[in-house]
Scaffold this motif. Structure first.
Motif, mmCIF file in Angstrom:
data_model
loop_
_atom_site.group_PDB
_atom_site.id
_atom_site.type_symbol
_atom_site.label_atom_id
_atom_site.label_comp_id
_atom_site.label_asym_id
_atom_site.label_seq_id
_atom_site.Cartn_x
_atom_site.Cartn_y
_atom_site.Cartn_z
ATOM 1 N N PHE B 9 0.818 -1.216 0.000
ATOM 2 C CA PHE B 9 0.000 0.000 0.000
ATOM 3 C C PHE B 9 0.862 1.281 0.000
ATOM 4 O O PHE B 9 0.637 2.175 -0.823
ATOM 5 N N PRO B 10 1.884 1.370 0.867
ATOM 6 C CA PRO B 10 2.715 2.587 0.826
ATOM 7 C C PRO B 10 3.381 2.805 -0.527
ATOM 8 O O PRO B 10 3.411 3.925 -1.041
ATOM 9 N N TYR B 11 3.884 1.713 -1.124
ATOM 10 C CA TYR B 11 4.557 1.904 -2.413
ATOM 11 C C TYR B 11 3.558 2.287 -3.496
ATOM 12 O O TYR B 11 3.857 3.088 -4.385
ATOM 13 N N LEU B 12 2.357 1.707 -3.415
ATOM 14 C CA LEU B 12 1.321 2.101 -4.376
ATOM 15 C C LEU B 12 1.054 3.603 -4.273
ATOM 16 O O LEU B 12 1.006 4.323 -5.275
ATOM 17 N N CYS B 13 0.886 4.055 -3.016
ATOM 18 C CA CYS B 13 0.596 5.471 -2.820
ATOM 19 C C CYS B 13 1.748 6.329 -3.315
ATOM 20 O O CYS B 13 1.540 7.374 -3.947
ATOM 21 N N LEU B 137 -5.008 12.444 14.055
ATOM 22 C CA LEU B 137 -4.295 11.250 14.524
ATOM 23 C C LEU B 137 -2.880 11.609 14.957
ATOM 24 O O LEU B 137 -2.369 11.090 15.956
ATOM 25 N N GLY B 138 -2.256 12.498 14.208
ATOM 26 C CA GLY B 138 -0.902 12.924 14.565
ATOM 27 C C GLY B 138 -0.882 13.603 15.921
ATOM 28 O O GLY B 138 -0.016 13.342 16.759
ATOM 29 N N MET B 139 -1.883 14.469 16.153
ATOM 30 C CA MET B 139 -1.957 15.142 17.445
ATOM 31 C C MET B 139 -2.199 14.127 18.564
ATOM 32 O O MET B 139 -1.624 14.227 19.643
ATOM 33 N N TRP B 140 -3.075 13.166 18.266
ATOM 34 C CA TRP B 140 -3.366 12.126 19.263
ATOM 35 C C TRP B 140 -2.087 11.382 19.634
ATOM 36 O O TRP B 140 -1.824 11.134 20.808
ATOM 37 N N ASN B 141 -1.270 11.058 18.633
ATOM 38 C CA ASN B 141 -0.023 10.350 18.911
ATOM 39 C C ASN B 141 0.890 11.190 19.789
ATOM 40 O O ASN B 141 1.555 10.677 20.684
ATOM 41 N N THR B 142 0.920 12.503 19.507
ATOM 42 C CA THR B 142 1.784 13.369 20.291
ATOM 43 C C THR B 142 1.287 13.438 21.732
ATOM 44 O O THR B 142 2.069 13.315 22.682
ATOM 45 N N ILE B 143 -0.033 13.632 21.881
ATOM 46 C CA ILE B 143 -0.566 13.826 23.231
ATOM 47 C C ILE B 143 -0.655 12.497 23.979
ATOM 48 O O ILE B 143 -0.060 12.310 25.043
ATOM 49 N N ALA B 144 -1.379 11.539 23.381
ATOM 50 C CA ALA B 144 -1.644 10.290 24.083
ATOM 51 C C ALA B 144 -0.394 9.424 24.161
ATOM 52 O O ALA B 144 -0.088 8.856 25.212
ATOM 53 N N GLY B 145 0.322 9.336 23.062
ATOM 54 C CA GLY B 145 1.469 8.442 23.024
ATOM 55 C C GLY B 145 2.671 9.005 23.757
ATOM 56 O O GLY B 145 3.288 8.344 24.584
ATOM 57 N N SER B 146 2.976 10.261 23.516
ATOM 58 C CA SER B 146 4.239 10.780 24.007
ATOM 59 C C SER B 146 4.098 11.530 25.320
ATOM 60 O O SER B 146 5.055 11.668 26.058
ATOM 61 N N PHE B 184 -0.277 5.222 15.742
ATOM 62 C CA PHE B 184 0.771 5.465 14.749
ATOM 63 C C PHE B 184 0.445 4.774 13.438
ATOM 64 O O PHE B 184 0.690 5.298 12.357
ATOM 65 N N LYS B 185 -0.105 3.549 13.568
ATOM 66 C CA LYS B 185 -0.452 2.808 12.344
ATOM 67 C C LYS B 185 -1.475 3.579 11.510
ATOM 68 O O LYS B 185 -1.314 3.776 10.308
ATOM 69 N N LEU B 186 -2.529 4.002 12.218
ATOM 70 C CA LEU B 186 -3.594 4.706 11.486
ATOM 71 C C LEU B 186 -3.067 6.013 10.888
ATOM 72 O O LEU B 186 -3.395 6.378 9.758
ATOM 73 N N HIS B 187 -2.254 6.706 11.670
ATOM 74 C CA HIS B 187 -1.691 7.969 11.178
ATOM 75 C C HIS B 187 -0.892 7.738 9.893
ATOM 76 O O HIS B 187 -1.023 8.457 8.904
ATOM 77 N N ALA B 188 -0.074 6.691 9.917
ATOM 78 C CA ALA B 188 0.756 6.409 8.738
ATOM 79 C C ALA B 188 -0.116 6.047 7.535
ATOM 80 O O ALA B 188 0.097 6.540 6.416
ATOM 81 N N LEU B 189 -1.125 5.200 7.777
ATOM 82 C CA LEU B 189 -1.975 4.779 6.658
ATOM 83 C C LEU B 189 -2.736 5.972 6.073
ATOM 84 O O LEU B 189 -2.808 6.152 4.854
ATOM 85 N N ALA B 190 -3.293 6.799 6.970
ATOM 86 C CA ALA B 190 -4.037 7.959 6.482
ATOM 87 C C ALA B 190 -3.116 8.902 5.720
ATOM 88 O O ALA B 190 -3.496 9.487 4.695
ATOM 89 N N ALA B 191 -1.895 9.058 6.228
ATOM 90 C CA ALA B 191 -0.956 9.944 5.551
ATOM 91 C C ALA B 191 -0.653 9.426 4.148
ATOM 92 O O ALA B 191 -0.586 10.206 3.185
ATOM 93 N N PHE B 192 -0.486 8.112 4.009
ATOM 94 C CA PHE B 192 -0.211 7.591 2.664
ATOM 95 C C PHE B 192 -1.417 7.762 1.742
ATOM 96 O O PHE B 192 -1.266 8.037 0.554
#
Lengths: 565, 243
Positions: B9-13, B137-146, B184-192
């Motif tokens: 999927f990433p390479y396709l994108c 999702l990126g903000m969530w990763n920053t707040i919730a994850g980090s 992080f997974k969802l953030h990466a997928l949405a970004a691609f």
């Protein structure tokens, strides 16, 4: 270098707006350009279009000379432009122009029988909703609402208390405006993408539609506000000096259709190396003379040799020698630039109107052809002269007075000739001209025929088959057609301008069937509507479809039957 | 499944992103624009647009540092884990909040201002949706994850970043991503997904950032002869001499 330039004789302008309308039909009858008038005619005193565009304290257009003697964009340099690129701080909003509208004509034909007449209500072309029409491109035409509007004219600042705004007592004239095709264009300097360029052959300033990215800095940068933002395509558009026409030797549409025959088009040779120097002179009031000194005398053999060495073709040099524009600017010195204080060195010049002075003389019972009377009136009527000076010479009244005196002298000298009397040689002498010169100026201003008013050298014959307006090149086969929709309106390859404006209109107006099945994507401009079908967006949803059916029923069949009988 | 999600999927994108831009530039140079709506509305835009754009510049800068610069490099210049983390979270929060608030203002403007709403294309709406998902999702990763350490501590510099660099080097290691938290997974997928949409939206204007303006002369002169006359290609047998 060579520049195609224009001179307009304001004494002859009757304010009929024919130039504006024909220009609009030719160039801006598309969705997104409803509010765009490459050519507009303003009543002065008045607000102009867009409103109060001349107030550079507010709009920050054009150049200024900095304290260190260098030229800078008034709205700030390159870094400031890039820092403010996400939201241009000095962009006129659509309300400073006007909200474009159409009318809901269908209610006129579909309305059931009622006691009152049905009304076609104005519908906004931006939202499709009902709107109040409150302003347009010439709302204050002929001093309409002058007490409210004309009194706010930027140029009246400082003399407003002395100008009588009663309709009968104020002076008035018309000012047709197109892009100035400046020698030092601040729009081009403001463009972050470098999409606006000046053609090196003829000096026409154009926007490369493929390179424009819609940053809008040019709109703010142009002090004349003659660059418009097409809100459908997201690109800047401007007057093209009808380049497809002038390339084949035809005058611009506005000139061609001018009822008063007040426009002159011709070549001016100039020294490109001295442009910056002229734009940087210390005093605003010296800019007129400075710009005049940049123009080169086409009769000078040294100039001709230099032009030839610079690759300017021989027929162009010949055209420069016959140029009516050069004659009016430098030989007779009756044409003046519009707002030289913006330091862009504009190339559409104006012969200021003597008519406010003549009118007042005639109305007060004086002989309006008598030199003494006119000269005295020019001295006495300070307000109109000061106003003209603010428009044309950055406030210096002397050049304006000189021009008006020459026009007055021509008037009274020619009266003697017309009445069969001997010409009075003291009249031309009093304005520093010879009888011969004065007569030739009269000829150029009053009698000049088409080919004397428009001396336009063609682009070169060996390239001619590919020029846009001739279109002897393959007509439509290889144009991709404006695919619309997915990537936004107008995406896809652009059509050649001449084809889009001429062939499409012709096809729509002459074909028996609704073109493209009657579907026109986007909004409808009634100026280009052929009346044969109801394109999408003309009427609010819910109305019955008006495209005639082909099953032999309905209005189409009725019309066919009528035509057949 | 992980092979598809983190390799195919990433390479396709990425392929759509690159080829799509090339196609769009060739086919649709005319449509390549910011499609500004400032003419319609000024007040909200003046607030929202700079907030969003400068915030996004910060966000992009943060991603470049976080994804492309290996831990060994920052260690080598003496930035320890704590200081790096502090800088990343504070910088990320500021930029992220700017972008998110700006985006909220811009979306509100788009919906409520009549002319702006009518000028919104379907592609714009899809783009806004995906963009909002990615940023949130990126903000969530920053707040919730980090910051809050919900769901355990995760050091993306040992996981996502390494995977991303392996992805760019065309030696993708999908196992690194399977261990990452769901955010992080969802953030990466949405970004691609956003990258795949990119060439077909107004986002293409990012690649015409006019930095050349700083160095070019103010007035551009161009000869009529530089381009072929007319917009159609010359017919066979009619090519200009020397072309």
């Amino acid at each position: 270098m060579a520049q195609l330039a224009m001179v307009m004789n304001l004494d002859k302008c009757i304010g009929c707006h024919t130039c504006s309308v024909t220009c609009k039909q030719a160039w801006t009858n598309r969705a997104g350009t409803e509010y765009v008038w490459f050519n507009n005619v303003e009543t002065r005193p008045g607000l102009g279009y867009p409103r109060t565009y001349e107030n550079q304290q507010e709009w920050q257009g054009g150049w200024i000379r900095k304290a260190n003697g260098r030229l800078a964009l008034r709205s700030g340099g390159r870094f400031k432009k890039l820092l403010t690129i996400f939201s241009n701080p000095k962009l006129p909003s659509i309300q400073d122009y006007y909200e474009p509208w159409t009318y809901d004509y269908e209610t006129l034909t579909n309305s059931p029988a009622t006691d009152t007449f049905p009304v076609a209500r104005p519908k906004s072309l931006l939202t499709g909703k009902d709107m109040n029409v409150e302003w347009s491109a010439n709302w204050d035409d002929n001093l309409g609402g002058s007490r409210e509007h004309a009194a706010r004219d930027v140029l009246l600042a400082g003399i407003e208390d002395r100008v009588r705004m009663e309709f009968e007592k104020t002076f008035m004239f018309y000012l047709p405006r197109i892009c100035e095709h400046c020698l030092n264009p601040s729009c081009a300097a403001s463009c972050p993408s470098g999409a606006i360029y000046k053609r090196s052959e003829d000096g026409i300033v154009l926007v490369d539609q493929d390179r424009c990215r819609g940053w809008r800095m040019c709109v703010s940068g142009c002090p004349y506000k003659k660059i418009y933002f097409n809100h459908k395509t997201g690109k800047a558009e401007k007057c093209t000096f009808c380049y497809p026409r002038v390339e084949v030797g035809l005058p611009t549409v506005c000139s061609e259709t001018c009822v008063g025959r007040l426009r002159y088009i011709g070549l001016v040779l100039y020294d490109a190396d001295r442009v910056l120097e002229a734009a940087t002179v210390a005093e605003d009031s010296d800019l007129y003379e400075a710009q005049r000194s940049v123009f080169l005398d086409p009769e000078d053999p040294a100039v001709q040799a230099a032009a030839e060495a610079a690759g300017i073709p021989g027929d162009w040099i010949e055209a420069a020698r016959r140029s009516p524009v050069y004659a009016l600017i430098n030989r007779y010195r009756v044409a003046l630039p519009l707002h030289p204080e913006y330091r862009t060195l504009p190339m559409v010049w104006y012969i200021p109107p003597l008519s406010p002075v003549v009118d007042i003389m005639r109305e007060t019972g004086h002989d309006a052809e008598d030199r003494g009377n006119l000269f005295a009136a020019i001295d006495a009527l300070r307000i109109p002269v000061e106003y003209l000076a603010k428009l044309f010479t950055a406030g210096d009244v002397a050049p304006v007075e000189n021009v008006l005196r020459k026009l007055a002298a021509m008037r009274s000298y020619m009266r003697d000739l017309n009445l069969g009397r001997e010409g009075d040689a003291s009249i031309p002498a009093s304005v520093g001209m010879s009888e011969q010169d004065l007569y030739e100026m009269f000829r150029l201003l009053a009698l000049a025929k088409y080919d004397e008013r428009y001396v336009i050298p063609t682009a070169h014959a060996e390239q001619a088959h590919a020029l846009e307006e001739l279109a002897t090149d393959c007509p439509v086969s290889s144009y991709g057609g404006g695919q619309t929709g997915t990537l936004g309106e107008g995406s896809g390859k652009p059509l050649p301008v001449a084809v889009e404006n001429f062939r499409m209109l012709q096809e729509r107006q002459t074909s028996d069937q609704p073109v493209e099945g009657g579907r026109v994507t986007g909004r409808v401009n009634l100026l280009s509507w052929d009346g044969r079908s109801a394109p999408d967006g003309l009427f609010p949803p819910g109305a019955p479809p008006r495209v005639p059916r082909r099953d032999g029923d309905g209005p189409q069949a009725a019309r066919d039957g009528r035509e057949g009988s | 499944m992980s092979l598809f999600l983190w390799v195919i999927f990433p390479y396709l994108c990425l392929a759509v992103f690159v080829v799509g831009h090339a196609w769009r530039y060739r086919y649709d140079a005319f449509g390549w624009t910011t499609r500004s709506s400032q003419l319609y509305e000024d007040r909200l835009l003046r607030l929202g647009s700079p907030l969003f754009h400068f915030g996004m510049l910060g966000v992009v800068g943060g991603h470049v540092i976080g994804l492309l610069i290996p831990r060994s490099w920052t260690d080598a210049v003496g930035i320890d884990e704590h200081r790096y983390h502090l800088g990343a979270v504070i910088g990320g929060l500021i930029a992220g909040v700017m972008a998110l608030v700006g985006l909220a203002i811009l979306v509100y403007r788009r919906r409520t201002v009549g002319p702006v709403f009518s000028a919104t294309t379907a592609m714009d709406k899809v783009m806004y949706l995906v963009l909002t998902v990615v940023i949130t999702l990126g903000m969530w990763n920053t707040i919730a994850g980090s910051t809050l350490n919900l769901g355990g501590e995760y050091d993306y510099r040992e996981g996502v970043s390494v995977w991303y660099r392996s992805f760019l080097a065309f030696q993708p290691d999908a196992s690194l991503m399977t261990q990452a938290p769901i955010g992080f997974k969802l953030h990466a997928l949405a970004a691609f997904a956003l990258f795949a949409l990119w060439p077909f939206t107004r986002l293409v204007h990012v690649f015409s950032a006019p930095v050349g303006y700083l160095t070019r002369p103010y007035i551009v002169y161009r000869s009529r002869d530089v381009r072929p006359l007319g917009t159609s290609a010359a017919r066979r047998g009619w090519e200009r001499v020397g072309s």
